[in-house]
Design a protein around this motif. Structure first.
Motif, PDB file in Angstrom:
ATOM      1  N   ARG A   1      31.521  45.318  39.150  1.00  0.00           N
ATOM      2  CA  ARG A   1      31.405  43.894  39.468  1.00  0.00           C
ATOM      3  C   ARG A   1      32.774  43.246  39.641  1.00  0.00           C
ATOM      4  NH1 ARG A   1      26.319  43.845  41.187  1.00  0.00           N
ATOM      5  NH2 ARG A   1      25.071  45.089  39.723  1.00  0.00           N
ATOM      6  N   PRO A   2      32.854  42.232  40.527  1.00  0.00           N
ATOM      7  CA  PRO A   2      34.093  41.460  40.651  1.00  0.00           C
ATOM      8  C   PRO A   2      34.222  40.497  39.482  1.00  0.00           C
ATOM      9  CG  PRO A   2      32.408  40.543  42.073  1.00  0.00           C
ATOM     10  CD  PRO A   2      31.815  41.778  41.462  1.00  0.00           C
ATOM     11  N   LEU A   3      35.449  40.178  39.131  1.00  0.00           N
ATOM     12  CA  LEU A   3      35.726  39.201  38.092  1.00  0.00           C
ATOM     13  C   LEU A   3      36.462  38.005  38.701  1.00  0.00           C
ATOM     14  CD1 LEU A   3      37.016  41.578  35.257  1.00  0.00           C
ATOM     15  CD2 LEU A   3      34.771  40.463  35.365  1.00  0.00           C
ATOM     16  N   THR A   4      36.203  36.860  38.164  1.00  0.00           N
ATOM     17  CA  THR A   4      36.924  35.666  38.575  1.00  0.00           C
ATOM     18  C   THR A   4      37.925  35.311  37.489  1.00  0.00           C
ATOM     19  OG1 THR A   4      35.036  34.813  39.822  1.00  0.00           O
ATOM     20  CG2 THR A   4      36.738  33.229  39.187  1.00  0.00           C
ATOM     21  N   MET A   5      39.200  35.221  37.859  1.00  0.00           N
ATOM     22  CA  MET A   5      40.241  34.907  36.894  1.00  0.00           C
ATOM     23  C   MET A   5      40.214  33.413  36.573  1.00  0.00           C
ATOM     24  SD  MET A   5      44.337  35.616  37.218  1.00  0.00           S
ATOM     25  CE  MET A   5      45.495  35.070  35.946  1.00  0.00           C
ATOM     26  N   ILE A   6      39.921  33.090  35.314  1.00  0.00           N
ATOM     27  CA  ILE A   6      39.949  31.697  34.867  1.00  0.00           C
ATOM     28  C   ILE A   6      41.374  31.326  34.478  1.00  0.00           C
ATOM     29  CG2 ILE A   6      38.981  30.025  33.273  1.00  0.00           C
ATOM     30  CD1 ILE A   6      36.956  31.361  35.224  1.00  0.00           C
ATOM     31  N   ASP A   7      41.997  32.216  33.702  1.00  0.00           N
ATOM     32  CA  ASP A   7      43.419  32.133  33.400  1.00  0.00           C
ATOM     33  C   ASP A   7      43.870  33.550  33.070  1.00  0.00           C
ATOM     34  OD1 ASP A   7      42.984  32.648  30.542  1.00  0.00           O
ATOM     35  OD2 ASP A   7      42.367  30.556  30.376  1.00  0.00           O
ATOM     36  N   ALA A   8      45.118  33.726  32.680  1.00  0.00           N
ATOM     37  CA  ALA A   8      45.663  35.071  32.474  1.00  0.00           C
ATOM     38  C   ALA A   8      44.921  35.850  31.407  1.00  0.00           C
ATOM     39  CB  ALA A   8      47.143  34.983  32.111  1.00  0.00           C
ATOM     40  N   ASP A   9      44.185  35.163  30.532  1.00  0.00           N
ATOM     41  CA  ASP A   9      43.497  35.827  29.431  1.00  0.00           C
ATOM     42  C   ASP A   9      41.984  35.676  29.479  1.00  0.00           C
ATOM     43  OD1 ASP A   9      45.866  36.736  28.375  1.00  0.00           O
ATOM     44  OD2 ASP A   9      46.108  35.042  26.994  1.00  0.00           O
ATOM     45  N   THR A  10      41.437  35.177  30.574  1.00  0.00           N
ATOM     46  CA  THR A  10      39.997  34.945  30.663  1.00  0.00           C
ATOM     47  C   THR A  10      39.496  35.314  32.053  1.00  0.00           C
ATOM     48  OG1 THR A  10      40.308  33.059  29.172  1.00  0.00           O
ATOM     49  CG2 THR A  10      38.155  33.289  30.209  1.00  0.00           C
ATOM     50  N   TYR A  11      38.477  36.169  32.102  1.00  0.00           N
ATOM     51  CA  TYR A  11      37.914  36.630  33.372  1.00  0.00           C
ATOM     52  C   TYR A  11      36.387  36.550  33.297  1.00  0.00           C
ATOM     53  CZ  TYR A  11      42.583  38.364  34.372  1.00  0.00           C
ATOM     54  OH  TYR A  11      43.932  38.443  34.609  1.00  0.00           O
ATOM     55  N   ALA A  12      35.793  35.902  34.293  1.00  0.00           N
ATOM     56  CA  ALA A  12      34.355  35.647  34.286  1.00  0.00           C
ATOM     57  C   ALA A  12      33.605  36.655  35.148  1.00  0.00           C
ATOM     58  CB  ALA A  12      34.077  34.236  34.786  1.00  0.00           C
ATOM     59  N   PHE A  13      32.470  37.095  34.647  1.00  0.00           N
ATOM     60  CA  PHE A  13      31.557  37.921  35.428  1.00  0.00           C
ATOM     61  C   PHE A  13      30.836  37.044  36.456  1.00  0.00           C
ATOM     62  CE2 PHE A  13      32.023  40.434  31.577  1.00  0.00           C
ATOM     63  CZ  PHE A  13      31.975  41.744  32.032  1.00  0.00           C
ATOM     64  N   PRO A  14      30.222  37.657  37.470  1.00  0.00           N
ATOM     65  CA  PRO A  14      29.410  36.867  38.402  1.00  0.00           C
ATOM     66  C   PRO A  14      28.292  36.143  37.655  1.00  0.00           C
ATOM     67  CG  PRO A  14      29.788  39.071  39.268  1.00  0.00           C
ATOM     68  CD  PRO A  14      30.272  39.079  37.852  1.00  0.00           C
ATOM     69  N   THR A  15      27.829  35.056  38.194  1.00  0.00           N
ATOM     70  CA  THR A  15      26.772  34.283  37.536  1.00  0.00           C
ATOM     71  C   THR A  15      25.371  34.747  37.911  1.00  0.00           C
ATOM     72  OG1 THR A  15      26.766  32.655  39.333  1.00  0.00           O
ATOM     73  CG2 THR A  15      28.233  32.238  37.463  1.00  0.00           C
TER      74      THR A  15
END
Length: 772
Positions: free
Chosen positions: A496-510
């Protein structure tokens, strides 16, 4: 092989009344199972077909043990994974019928200490938990799917108090193992018994499911052997440990017992539930929020060729299960297979039910789709790099067959007739089209054009520092770069692709994948380097599996070099029939090539110099090809860096004798000789002409890990590009990559040379009596 056929009863009943019929035509289903067993190397498969009267037919194929001595049988036990959820939910509905539970009462009425952070003005109910609308995370912080030493289900549920709901209860379908753990503890609390005891009394005993259990301790000796697998890694025996959430996935059972459960469901719940209760469980509880699965109470509500179909699949370390019934047709199927996240059970369950429908209506039984591998010139013609400008697809040959890794899938390419599909032990996707001239392909409806891939940029520091593997040997999380963006592979098959929220946080697809709406957080050391990834309290430690294996091997290896070499040199290479090509070893000396002969130093997996001097000898045609490759690569800004080539047979024997038996899968067997012994194999990497520094590819030279596989989907875009650049140059000049070692290449016709046993020193002296 065990086979049971009930000749006296009809195979399938339309209205629940038994009628006389001919024996069911099951040979085609058996043939399909045997095809799956062979083509996908499944240790064992078991199938049961049932109707409202009971089991109609059951059979098992393959072996129940890793040594292939014990045939799989009707009594063989399998782990049913998430099919466990149906039994838990049926237990709840029995308690609802007794007036002891209410589906729409806030669950805290039964578990007052269950208090995850809920930022929404809506309590969680049993109905929402059972229909996967609770908003809970998929896995709890403790007792999760990866936890090999859980304390117990009560502790698992308590740990959820440290999590936050990712959606308002009742609004979004989000599959959650944690939710059903909560349901299981509600059953335990209301009955004042352990969950396991409650399920035994509420489900197992009434149905005489005497072989079934929610714990492993009593059934391990009867459990089928199963295997873990990966697109770019080896098979290995599946781990066996109890889950910390037995209500969600710890059922151990066989085809007979699970079919009994299915028969009860087809008979409108008897003797477990009232018909109206079963109807409610099979009713879709909430309006769809997308194209995902629709849930009743526990049951997935689907259809098969227009027929209503309800049931649930199951997947747990090494086991894949399918349990489905067609309520209106009065038929059902149970299928077990023994490869992790396997596709065989899915295909066979569907086919068995379709065959049953055909028999009901006296239509011809459909043919089972049997694909063939794409090989040879066709595989070469289709291989390449395809892109749509945003995402890319790689098609390359692995072990002689075409393989493909796309944005959210990786697997082997096969054909049925003129139709292409991705199909192997773990992947199945028929939405693949290649253009007749191979100038484009379509995958999942998106078109990708064939292109020459430009050299990618190195990833930025944040992404570069995170690339790698995390977790445990039994379950690895892979963080990598794809098309310039962060990606993750979870649980061996979920890309799955991740969305970078900040350098320490990455979100999975919704909207898809195993962990929609959840986030990965980075844990860092004092110097800023990542030490772990965190998923809702689950800590995935950063690992270097290759270095760990090497360290363990070095610790186990006891080397007295003089004794080892003396014993090996006194031994005799295996006798073979005379080979057609005369050996003509020449030493490769080229100032444009870097020579880093690892086995002449301590910088190798044994930590000791096996060669007494450093040299690179190859058969003359192979040496000429390497010179041409070196010249070709220099035009791209890279040079060759050679680590090994011809290896005397006695050194191969030194490897073998020094390596503990448990680790000998990593070294060549001297009784058969190695490709290096014949002087037509070479190990090499590259270096940058600009800096002179070695090129860092997906893994280190001679690394014992998945990163060594030539089709490894990981690392950075640039690392995979350099790996493929080297491979393309080598293969255009007559070499072929060794599938499990991206740095090892065999020259065409290597098997036509005799095994050589001359030391480098004797070759340099051109001794006439040097055996070759």
């Amino acid at each position: 092989m065990i086979r049971f056929l009930r000749f006296a009863l009809a195979l399938f009943l339309l209205a629940g009344t038994p009628v006389r019929a001919e024996p069911p035509p099951v040979d085609h289903i058996a043939a399909a199972a045997q095809w799956e067993l062979k083509e996908k190397e499944v240790p064992s498969i078991a199938i049961a077909l049932f109707d409202r009267s009971g089991i109609v037919w059951s059979e098992a194929w393959g072996y129940a043990d890793s040594d292939r001595n014990k045939l799989a049988a009707a009594s063989t036990l399998y782990r049913a994974g998430s099919v466990s959820k149906l039994l838990t939910d049926v237990a709840v509905m029995r308690l609802v019928e007794q007036g002891r539970l209410d589906l729409d009462t806030p669950v805290q009425a039964y578990l007052p200490n269950f208090r995850p952070h809920n930022p929404f003005d809506a309590p969680i109910t049993l109905r929402e938990l059972m229909a996967h609308r609770s908003g809970l995370v998929r896995e709890p912080p403790r007792g999760h799917y990866f936890d090999t030493k859980p304390i117990g289900q009560a502790d698992t549920v308590t740990s959820l108090n440290g999590t936050t709901l990712v959606a308002k209860p009742g609004t979004v379908t989000k599959y959650s193992n944690a939710a059903i753990a909560v349901v299981g503890e509600v059953v335990a609390a209301v009955t004042h018994k352990s969950y396991e005891q409650a399920i035994n009394e509420l489900v197992f005993a009434p149905l005489a499911m005497s072989a079934s259990s929610m714990t492993l301790s009593s059934v391990k000796d009867r459990l089928a052997h199963s295997e873990m697998a990966s697109f770019d890694g080896p098979r290995f025996g599946a781990p066996q440990f109890d889950l910390g959430m037995p209500a969600a996935g710890n059922l151990n059972t066989n085809t007979a017992d699970l079919a009994r459960f299915g028969v009860a469901m087809l008979n409108h719940g008897g003797p477990l539930l009232k018909p109206a209760t079963v109807d409610e469980m099979w009713r879709v509880q909430y309006a769809s929020t997308g194209s995902g699965r629709r849930f009743g109470l526990g049951f997935i509500v689907s259809d098969l060729d227009g027929q209503r179909m309800v049931g649930h699949p199951g997947a747990i370390y090494g086991f894949s299960t399918e349990f489905w019934v067609l309520p209106d047709a009065g038929i059902g199927a149970v299928v077990f297979s023994t490869v992790d996240s396997g596709t065989s059970a899915t295909r066979l369950a569907r086919y068995a039910l379709q065959s049953g429908q055909a028999a009901q209506t006296r239509r011809p039984v459909p043919a089972y789709p049997k694909s063939v591998a794409v090989t040879g010139e066709e595989a070469k013609r289709l291989s390449g790099w395809y892109s749509n400008g945003t995402h890319s697809v790689g098609a390359r040959i692995y072990a002689g067959q075409l393989a493909l890794d796309g944005p959210e899938i990786a697997g082997m390419v096969r054909k049925t007739g003129d139709h292409y599909l991705i199909e192997d032990a773990q992947s199945l996707n028929d939405k693949l089209v290649f253009a007749p001239d191979a100038n484009w392909l379509e995958l999942d409806g998106a078109r990708y054009a064939r292109r020459v891939q430009s050299e990618p940029r190195e990833p930025g520091p944040d992404l570069a520092s995170l690339n790698g593997e995390y977790g445990w040997e039994h379950n690895k999380l892979r963080f990598y770069e794809r098309d310039g963006a962060p990606w993750v592979r979870m649980e061996w098959v979920d890309y799955r692709p991740l969305t970078m929220i900040d350098a320490d946080t990455y979100a999975f697809p919704t909207d898809r994948g195993l962990y929609p709406r959840e986030v990965l957080r980075v844990e860092r050391q004092a110097d800023g380097r990542p030490s772990a990834l965190l998923l809702n309290g689950i800590r995935w430690p950063r690992r270097d599996f290759g270095a760990e294996v090497q360290a363990a091997m070095r610790q186990a290896i006891s080397i007295n070099l003089d004794t080892l070499r003396r014993t090996a040199m006194a031994a005799t290479p295996p006798t073979e029939a005379h080979k057609p090509r005369r050996s003509e070893l020449v030493e490769l000396i080229d100032s444009s090539i870097q020579f880093d002969i690892r086995y002449a130093s301590t910088n190798n997996f044994m930590g000791a110099p096996l060669y007494t001097s450093a040299a690179t000898f190859l058969q003359r045609p192979a040496a000429k090809a390497v010179a041409a490759i070196s010249e070709e690569l220099r035009r791209t800004g890279y040079g060759l860096r050679i680590h090994d080539a011809y290896r005397p047979w006695f050194v191969t024997k030194m490897f073998w004798d020094a390596t503990p038996p448990a680790s000998r899968q990593f070294v060549a067997d001297p009784s058969r000789g190695s490709r290096h012994n014949r002087g037509a194999a070479i190990d090499l990497t590259m270096y940058s002409l600009k800096t002179g520094a070695p090129v860092i590819s997906t893994g280190r030279y001679d690394e014992f890990s998945d990163r060594s596989y030539s089709n490894y989907v990981g690392g950075s875009d640039h690392q995979r590009w350099t790996r493929d650049l080297l491979r393309g140059a080598m293969e255009s000049h007559g070499f072929v990559v060794y599938p499990q070692e991206w740095w090892h290449f065999d020259f065409s016709g290597w098997h036509n040379y005799d095994i050589g046993n001359c030391s480098f020193e004797r070759l340099r002296l051109r001794e006439r009596n040097c055996s070759h």
